[in-house]
Design a protein around this motif. Structure first.
Motif, PDB file in Angstrom:
ATOM      1  N   LEU A  63       0.646  -1.261  -0.343  1.00 39.51           N
ATOM      2  CA  LEU A  63       0.022  -0.481   0.234  1.00 39.51           C
ATOM      3  C   LEU A  63       0.864   1.366  -0.137  1.00 39.51           C
ATOM      4  N   SER A  64       1.803   1.394   0.548  1.00 36.64           N
ATOM      5  CA  SER A  64       2.989   2.324   0.729  1.00 36.64           C
ATOM      6  C   SER A  64       3.486   2.788  -0.749  1.00 36.64           C
ATOM      7  N   LYS A  65       3.661   1.919  -1.120  1.00 34.44           N
ATOM      8  CA  LYS A  65       4.725   2.149  -2.821  1.00 34.44           C
ATOM      9  C   LYS A  65       3.295   2.304  -3.540  1.00 34.44           C
ATOM     10  N   VAL A  66       2.085   1.521  -3.916  1.00 33.13           N
ATOM     11  CA  VAL A  66       1.038   2.120  -4.920  1.00 33.13           C
ATOM     12  C   VAL A  66       0.237   3.467  -4.019  1.00 33.13           C
ATOM     13  N   ALA A  67       0.577   3.911  -3.355  1.00 33.09           N
ATOM     14  CA  ALA A  67      -0.395   5.599  -2.153  1.00 33.09           C
ATOM     15  C   ALA A  67       1.218   6.445  -3.032  1.00 33.09           C
ATOM     16  N   GLN A  68       2.198   5.738  -2.896  1.00 27.33           N
ATOM     17  CA  GLN A  68       3.278   6.791  -3.678  1.00 27.33           C
ATOM     18  C   GLN A  68       3.475   7.066  -5.066  1.00 27.33           C
ATOM     19  N   ASP A  69       3.424   6.296  -6.006  1.00 25.20           N
ATOM     20  CA  ASP A  69       3.415   6.131  -7.319  1.00 25.20           C
ATOM     21  C   ASP A  69       2.183   5.973  -8.173  1.00 25.20           C
ATOM     22  N   LEU A  70       0.810   6.164  -7.570  1.00 23.76           N
ATOM     23  CA  LEU A  70      -0.528   6.320  -8.296  1.00 23.76           C
ATOM     24  C   LEU A  70      -1.389   8.239  -7.162  1.00 23.76           C
ATOM     25  N   ARG A  71      -2.443   8.070  -8.076  1.00 17.28           N
ATOM     26  CA  ARG A  71      -3.113   8.927  -7.541  1.00 17.28           C
ATOM     27  C   ARG A  71      -4.502   8.338  -6.628  1.00 17.28           C
ATOM     28  N   VAL A  72      -4.074   7.334  -5.588  1.00 12.34           N
ATOM     29  CA  VAL A  72      -4.834   6.642  -5.062  1.00 12.34           C
ATOM     30  C   VAL A  72      -4.479   7.250  -3.123  1.00 12.34           C
ATOM     31  N   THR A  73      -6.062   6.882  -2.807  1.00 12.41           N
ATOM     32  CA  THR A  73      -5.840   7.111  -1.018  1.00 12.41           C
ATOM     33  C   THR A  73      -5.880   5.971  -0.626  1.00 12.41           C
ATOM     34  N   CYS A  74      -4.708   5.259  -0.311  1.00 11.30           N
ATOM     35  CA  CYS A  74      -4.358   4.052   0.431  1.00 11.30           C
ATOM     36  C   CYS A  74      -4.751   4.070   2.031  1.00 11.30           C
ATOM     37  N   ILE A  75      -5.791   3.003   3.060  1.00  6.92           N
ATOM     38  CA  ILE A  75      -6.355   3.306   4.515  1.00  6.92           C
ATOM     39  C   ILE A  75      -5.895   1.653   5.048  1.00  6.92           C
ATOM     40  N   TYR A  76      -4.997   1.769   5.971  1.00  3.84           N
ATOM     41  CA  TYR A  76      -4.564   0.651   6.911  1.00  3.84           C
ATOM     42  C   TYR A  76      -6.023   0.671   8.404  1.00  3.84           C
ATOM     43  N   VAL A  77      -6.394  -0.357   8.070  1.00  2.00           N
ATOM     44  CA  VAL A  77      -7.042  -0.598   9.441  1.00  2.00           C
ATOM     45  C   VAL A  77      -7.065  -1.666  10.159  1.00  2.00           C
ATOM     46  N   GLY A  78      -6.204  -1.592  11.224  1.00  3.64           N
ATOM     47  CA  GLY A  78      -5.279  -2.961  12.436  1.00  3.64           C
ATOM     48  C   GLY A  78      -4.309  -2.119  13.110  1.00  3.64           C
ATOM     49  N   HIS A  79      -4.368  -3.942  14.232  1.00  2.40           N
ATOM     50  CA  HIS A  79      -2.894  -3.518  14.401  1.00  2.40           C
ATOM     51  C   HIS A  79      -1.653  -3.513  13.662  1.00  2.40           C
ATOM     52  N   ILE A  80      -0.835  -2.558  14.374  1.00  2.00           N
ATOM     53  CA  ILE A  80       0.780  -2.900  14.110  1.00  2.00           C
ATOM     54  C   ILE A  80       1.590  -2.785  15.417  1.00  2.00           C
ATOM     55  N   PRO A  81       1.938  -4.470  15.645  1.00  2.00           N
ATOM     56  CA  PRO A  81       3.064  -4.435  16.503  1.00  2.00           C
ATOM     57  C   PRO A  81       3.555  -3.297  17.123  1.00  2.00           C
ATOM     58  N   ARG A  82       4.167  -2.756  18.143  1.00  2.00           N
ATOM     59  CA  ARG A  82       5.293  -1.813  18.771  1.00  2.00           C
ATOM     60  C   ARG A  82       6.584  -1.784  17.586  1.00  2.00           C
ATOM     61  N   ALA A  83       6.850  -2.742  17.489  1.00  2.00           N
ATOM     62  CA  ALA A  83       8.770  -3.247  17.062  1.00  2.00           C
ATOM     63  C   ALA A  83       8.503  -2.657  15.377  1.00  2.00           C
ATOM     64  N   GLU A  84       7.056  -3.220  14.943  1.00  2.00           N
ATOM     65  CA  GLU A  84       7.239  -3.398  13.832  1.00  2.00           C
ATOM     66  C   GLU A  84       6.689  -2.135  13.671  1.00  2.00           C
ATOM     67  N   LYS A  85       6.143  -0.978  13.986  1.00  2.00           N
ATOM     68  CA  LYS A  85       6.120  -0.055  13.710  1.00  2.00           C
ATOM     69  C   LYS A  85       7.355   1.198  13.681  1.00  2.00           C
ATOM     70  N   GLY A  86       8.325   1.027  14.345  1.00  2.00           N
ATOM     71  CA  GLY A  86       9.396   1.310  14.578  1.00  2.00           C
ATOM     72  C   GLY A  86      10.423   0.809  12.910  1.00  2.00           C
ATOM     73  N   ARG A  87      10.084  -0.555  12.838  1.00  2.00           N
ATOM     74  CA  ARG A  87      10.723  -0.979  11.485  1.00  2.00           C
ATOM     75  C   ARG A  87      10.265  -0.462   9.947  1.00  2.00           C
ATOM     76  N   CYS A  88       8.729   0.138  10.658  1.00  2.00           N
ATOM     77  CA  CYS A  88       8.049   0.776   9.249  1.00  2.00           C
ATOM     78  C   CYS A  88       7.313   1.756   9.171  1.00  2.00           C
ATOM     79  N   SER A  89       8.360   2.685   9.816  1.00  2.00           N
ATOM     80  CA  SER A  89       7.541   3.792  10.287  1.00  2.00           C
ATOM     81  C   SER A  89       8.196   4.638   8.550  1.00  2.00           C
ATOM     82  N   ASP A  90       8.878   4.359   7.903  1.00  2.00           N
ATOM     83  CA  ASP A  90       8.613   5.604   6.344  1.00  2.00           C
ATOM     84  C   ASP A  90       7.194   5.200   5.923  1.00  2.00           C
TER      85      ASP A  90
END
Length: 431
Positions: free
Chosen positions: A218-245
């Motif tokens: 979703l991050s790549k698609v949102a960056q490349d295309l004129r679309v809105t991408c929405i993520y609904v769901g839990h992201i583990p704390r450790a993962e949030k740090g790794r995928c902040s970009d």
């Protein structure tokens, strides 16, 4: 049957599904009133034990404190009622292992060649459960897909329960968990040609729903295309740090109420669902009712998915043919194709919407099944309720009783002790 006068007890509350049972509550059959209830849960054990999550048990049976002519149970046979129905999405979880499915040792033993001891234990549990469902007080078992019903039939054959199995199957029906469709004006408005496309991923279980893959794509698609991408769901704390970009390109919601999710779906165009496993997948039916195109996995863990969308309601990534190392690339390609071909996406969405309005996933079809089963309860209640002493495998001093609140607490404590994060774990077997 006079539905305008019927009150139905619905529970036990720990087992109610937010999508399936919320739809019953918000859009009940005409004249039906549901009352949610906790229950007392009885667990026959092989020996005196404490935890139904830690220890194998020979079935689960519930008794509701509210008296009603009709009881609608989620999964478990009902004691002390002359008329009840049970719904389920998984014969294996319900009949073979129950809450003990969380135990890692059991999961390992179940997925390997069964020992004679394990086979006898599972067969004894299944016999208890089938005996309860064969009782005259049970008027129906409701599966959420034809695939799940056929899977139940296969398990019954494997375990060689001919007579009890025949009684179980005779009472079994498919009840698709219908969702109220959006109004046609909402559908036409969001699919107008100049409307920017919106993509939603929705999955609270980060591992099972493939949350990490969804974030990257979703991050790549949102960056490349004129679309809105929405993520609904839990992201583990450790993962949030790794995928902040990755999160910078997305609208991210940790947890939002179901009505808010449904409104979000009514405004979105594509559901991106790379989940590794689903029962039926209520989120998929919610997407159909909201006139969304769908990109979803197929094959292992998702073998039933054609029953939901057929050949033309979704773009599939078939795991039976795509190598694991190529799966993420295939999902990204599929999502980009749908987003680049708006007319194809709209055709998918329209087809899905019609199944929710007047097809197999419509409220009308759901209500016909429920009214038939509830009507049988009212017209021909059993002369006596089910009692534990009628089960073939029980030891009186080894029956553990817990309230619904205690069941919830036992699960919480057990998962915390083992560090388990997932709400539901897929059990596989080579049998």
């Amino acid at each position: 049957m006079q539905p305008s006068t019927v009150s139905v007890v619905l529970g036990p509350s720990p087992d109610l599904h937010p999508g399936v049972h919320d739809s019953l509550l918000s859009n009940p059959p005409h004249g039906i009133t549901y009352k949610i209830s906790d229950a007392d849960h009885s667990f026959p054990f092989l020996t005196p034990c404490v935890s139904p999550h830690e220890n194998f048990h020979l079935g689960e049976f519930v008794r509701f404190p509210i008296r009603a002519r009709i009881v609608h149970s989620s999964r478990w046979p009902v004691l002390h009622s002359t008329g009840w129905v049970a719904d389920t999405d998984d014969f294996g979880y319900q009949m073979l292992c129950g809450r003990h499915a969380l135990n890692p040792n059991f999961r390992h033993a179940f997925s390997a060649d069964w020992t004679p001891t394990l086979f006898r234990s599972i067969k004894a549990r299944t016999e208890n459960m089938l005996t309860a469902f064969a009782h005259p007080s049970c008027k129906g078992i409701l599966f959420r897909s034809d695939y799940a019903l056929r899977e139940a039939e296969e398990w019954i054959k494997r375990l060689e329960f001919d007579l009890l199995g025949s009684s179980f199957m005779a009472k079994s029906h498919v009840l698709y968990p219908a969702q109220k469709p959006c109004g046609p004006d909402i559908v036409s408005h969001k699919w107008r040609q100049d409307s920017p496309l919106r993509v939603v991923f929705c999955g609270h279980d980060y591992e099972t729903k493939n949350g990490a893959m969804a974030l990257r794509i979703l991050s790549k698609v949102a960056q490349d295309l004129r679309v809105t991408c929405i993520y609904v769901g839990h992201i583990p704390r450790a993962e949030k740090g790794r995928c902040s970009d990755l999160l910078k390109n997305l609208e991210v919601f940790e947890s939002i109420p179901r009505p808010t999710i449904l409104k979000m779906f009514s405004e979105a165009h594509v559901l991106f669902h790379p989940s590794k496993f689903e029962g039926l997948g209520t989120v998929l039916l919610e997407a159909a009712a909201a006139a969304m195109a769908v990109v979803v996995g197929r094959g292992r863990g998702m073998s039933h998915i054609n029953e939901v969308f057929g050949d033309d309601g979704a773009l599939y990534v078939d795991r039976d043919f795509v190598e694991p190392e190529d799966e993420e690339r295939a999902f990204e390609h599929g999502l980009r194709f749908v987003l680049d071909n708006r007319s194809v996406a709209r055709e998918m969405a329209t087809r899905n919407y019609h199944t929710a309005v007047s097809g197999r996933y419509s409220l009308d079809r759901r209500d016909k099944v429920l009214n038939n089963v509830y009507g049988e309860i009212l017209d021909a209640p059993a002369s006596r309720p089910l009692e534990l002493v009628e089960l073939p495998h029980t030891i009186p001093h080894a029956i553990k009783s817990l309230t619904s609140a205690q069941v919830r607490e036992d699960e919480k404590v057990y998962k915390a002790r083992l560090g388990l994060k997932q709400d539901r774990l897929l059990i596989e077997t080579n049998r």
